[in-house]
Write a protein that holds these residues in place. Structure first.
Motif, PDB file in Angstrom:
ATOM      1  N   GLY A 112       3.118  -1.072 -10.773  1.00  0.00           N
ATOM      2  CA  GLY A 112       3.091  -0.345  -9.347  1.00  0.00           C
ATOM      3  C   GLY A 112       4.614   0.168  -9.060  1.00  0.00           C
ATOM      4  O   GLY A 112       4.386   1.475  -8.407  1.00  0.00           O
ATOM      5  N   ASP A 113       5.555  -0.462  -9.174  1.00  0.00           N
ATOM      6  CA  ASP A 113       6.556   0.176  -8.981  1.00  0.00           C
ATOM      7  C   ASP A 113       6.957   1.355  -9.535  1.00  0.00           C
ATOM      8  O   ASP A 113       7.389   2.305  -8.883  1.00  0.00           O
ATOM      9  N   ILE A 114       6.648   1.503 -10.870  1.00  0.00           N
ATOM     10  CA  ILE A 114       7.207   2.637 -11.568  1.00  0.00           C
ATOM     11  C   ILE A 114       5.943   3.775 -11.530  1.00  0.00           C
ATOM     12  O   ILE A 114       6.497   5.044 -11.138  1.00  0.00           O
ATOM     13  N   LEU A 165       0.908  -1.217  -0.018  1.00  0.00           N
ATOM     14  CA  LEU A 165       0.167   0.131  -0.088  1.00  0.00           C
ATOM     15  C   LEU A 165       0.912   1.161   0.278  1.00  0.00           C
ATOM     16  O   LEU A 165       1.700   1.340   0.783  1.00  0.00           O
ATOM     17  N   ARG A 166       0.586   2.060  -1.010  1.00  0.00           N
ATOM     18  CA  ARG A 166       1.579   3.147  -0.999  1.00  0.00           C
ATOM     19  C   ARG A 166       0.702   4.526  -1.257  1.00  0.00           C
ATOM     20  O   ARG A 166       0.097   4.985  -2.035  1.00  0.00           O
ATOM     21  N   PRO A 167       0.456   4.974  -0.129  1.00  0.00           N
ATOM     22  CA  PRO A 167      -0.469   6.243  -0.152  1.00  0.00           C
ATOM     23  C   PRO A 167       0.224   7.525  -0.438  1.00  0.00           C
ATOM     24  O   PRO A 167       1.319   7.719   0.067  1.00  0.00           O
ATOM     25  N   SER A 209       4.271   4.236  -8.481  1.00  0.00           N
ATOM     26  CA  SER A 209       4.295   5.032  -7.316  1.00  0.00           C
ATOM     27  C   SER A 209       5.431   6.045  -7.191  1.00  0.00           C
ATOM     28  O   SER A 209       5.444   6.949  -6.567  1.00  0.00           O
ATOM     29  N   ASP A 210       6.863   5.591  -7.870  1.00  0.00           N
ATOM     30  CA  ASP A 210       7.665   6.670  -8.043  1.00  0.00           C
ATOM     31  C   ASP A 210       6.998   7.793  -8.392  1.00  0.00           C
ATOM     32  O   ASP A 210       7.310   9.338  -8.150  1.00  0.00           O
ATOM     33  N   GLU A 211       6.415   7.837  -9.524  1.00  0.00           N
ATOM     34  CA  GLU A 211       5.868   8.796 -10.515  1.00  0.00           C
ATOM     35  C   GLU A 211       4.899   9.558  -9.556  1.00  0.00           C
ATOM     36  O   GLU A 211       5.089  10.942  -9.324  1.00  0.00           O
TER      37      GLU A 211
END
Ligand code: IPM
Ligand code: MN
Length: 354
Positions: free
Chosen positions: A245-247, A104-106, A249-251
């Motif tokens: 999701g990795d890409i 989970l990346r809020p 979430s950095d954006e």
């Protein structure tokens, strides 16, 4: 007692986990949770000491803990280490070993930082979304070949696969998350090209029948990447596979002002793990300039999800928000001319606010 295994890892990992532990100790004084800390090695540091990035005793300690607080791993020092011994194998092994299927990346924009965003203030103000990233499948964990000769040329390959139960598991958590937020779920894939994405989309669409209260839409990952920069407020919950999701979430971290502010929770069947989404930043390691807030906010998520200490979690989030609104800044979020605080000073300010 609640046992928390702390894994500093490499680079700035030590500084930022030290900060988060200080904050957790302060919280423990106030809320009398009974926290107990145990530090373990992983990453390049563990490779240097033991010849492997994830020693069995580290994984075992995590399995026996109530929660894991993780810093970061990696660094160019280990660029030439064999693929299966790279520092990154530590976090990948922990994710797999603990069954941490959901990350989970809020992303929330603090009012105090709207002006600092590289995006227009009217565009980012009020954004509040969470990326639910599948974490133990997809191309990250498929078969791969580092090098082979095919038709006379050297090649390498990585295989992406997803099963229906894997997609159902992550999508269920995403629907449940959307249900208690604003009731909107965006599923992100590349179904115009990839078979795995077509299975993903079919499975999510079918599951949606069980969640009539959630409004579901689908976006291709390339379009989603653009929409995040053009109109981030349209998003509530985004669910996607491991690599996308990795890409994304950095954006998405840019919306919040700095990747240094972004926490994450990796939820699993056994112990869950909490880590900032940024990396080990070897170039600034040991200089007391890293932003500890991403890790401190990850510690808040640990209190919320693993220890069910919602009030304590909120107290940390409020203290971080207050530090920002009072104008305290680390280098990554300081505007030109603003006073810049070190990791330690920022940590002390947050502890005092608590
Ligand atoms: C992350 C990181 C990791 C990932 C690396 C360190 C393996 O970038 O947590 O986002 O790619 O998942
Ligand atoms: Mn990443």
């Amino acid at each position: 007692m609640k046992k928390i295994v702390v894994i500093p890892g490499d680079g700035i990992g030590t500084e930022i986990t030290d900060s988060a532990v200080k904050v957790l100790k302060k919280i423990d004084e106030k809320f009398k949770i009974g926290l107990e800390f145990e530090t373990r090695d992983a990453g390049g540091t563990a490779y240097d000491k033991f010849g492997e990035p994830l020693p069995a005793e580290t994984l075992n300690a995590c399995k026996n803990a109530d929660a894991v607080l993780f810093g970061a791993v990696g660094g160019n020092k280990w660029d030439n280490v064999k693929a299966e011994l790279r520092p990154e194998k530590a976090i990948l092994g922990l994710r797999k070993g603990l069954g941490l299927y959901a990350n989970l990346r809020p992303v929330k924009v603090s009012d105090a930082l709207i002006e600092n965003s590289p995006l227009k203030p009217e565009l980012v103000g009020g954004s509040d979304l969470v990326i639910v990233r599948e974490l133990v499948g997809g191309i990250y964990f498929g078969d791969r070949c580092e090098s082979e000769i095919h038709n006379g040329a050297e090649r390498a390959w990585d295989l992406e696969n997803y099963s229906v139960p894997e997609v159902e598991r992550i999508a269920t958590l995403a629907f449940e998350t959307a249900k208690i937020r604003r009731g909107k779920l965006t599923s992100v894939d590349k179904a115009n090209v990839l078979a795995t994405s077509r299975l993903w989309r079919r499975t999510v669409t079918k599951l949606a029948e069980k969640y009539p209260e959630v409004e579901l839409n689908h976006l291709y990952v390339d379009n989603c990447a653009m929409q995040l920069a053009v109109n981030p407020k349209q998003f509530d919950v985004i669910v996607t596979g491991n690599l996308f999701g990795d890409i994304l979430s950095d954006e998405a971290a840019v919306i919040g002002g700095s990747i240094g502010l972004m926490p994450s929770a990796s939820i699993g069947e056994l112990t869950s793990l909490y880590e900032p989404i940024h990396g080990s930043a070897p170039d600034i390691a040991g200089k007391n300039i890293a932003n500890p807030m991403g890790t401190i906010l990850s510690a808040a998520m640990l209190l919320r999800y693993s220890l069910k200490e919602e009030d304590a979690a909120k107290a940390i989030e409020n203290a971080v928000d207050k530090a920002l609104s009072e104008g305290h800044r680390t280098a990554d979020i300081a505007a030109p001319g603003e006073k810049v605080l070190g990791t330690d000073e920022m940590t002390e300010i947050i502890c005092n606010l608590l």
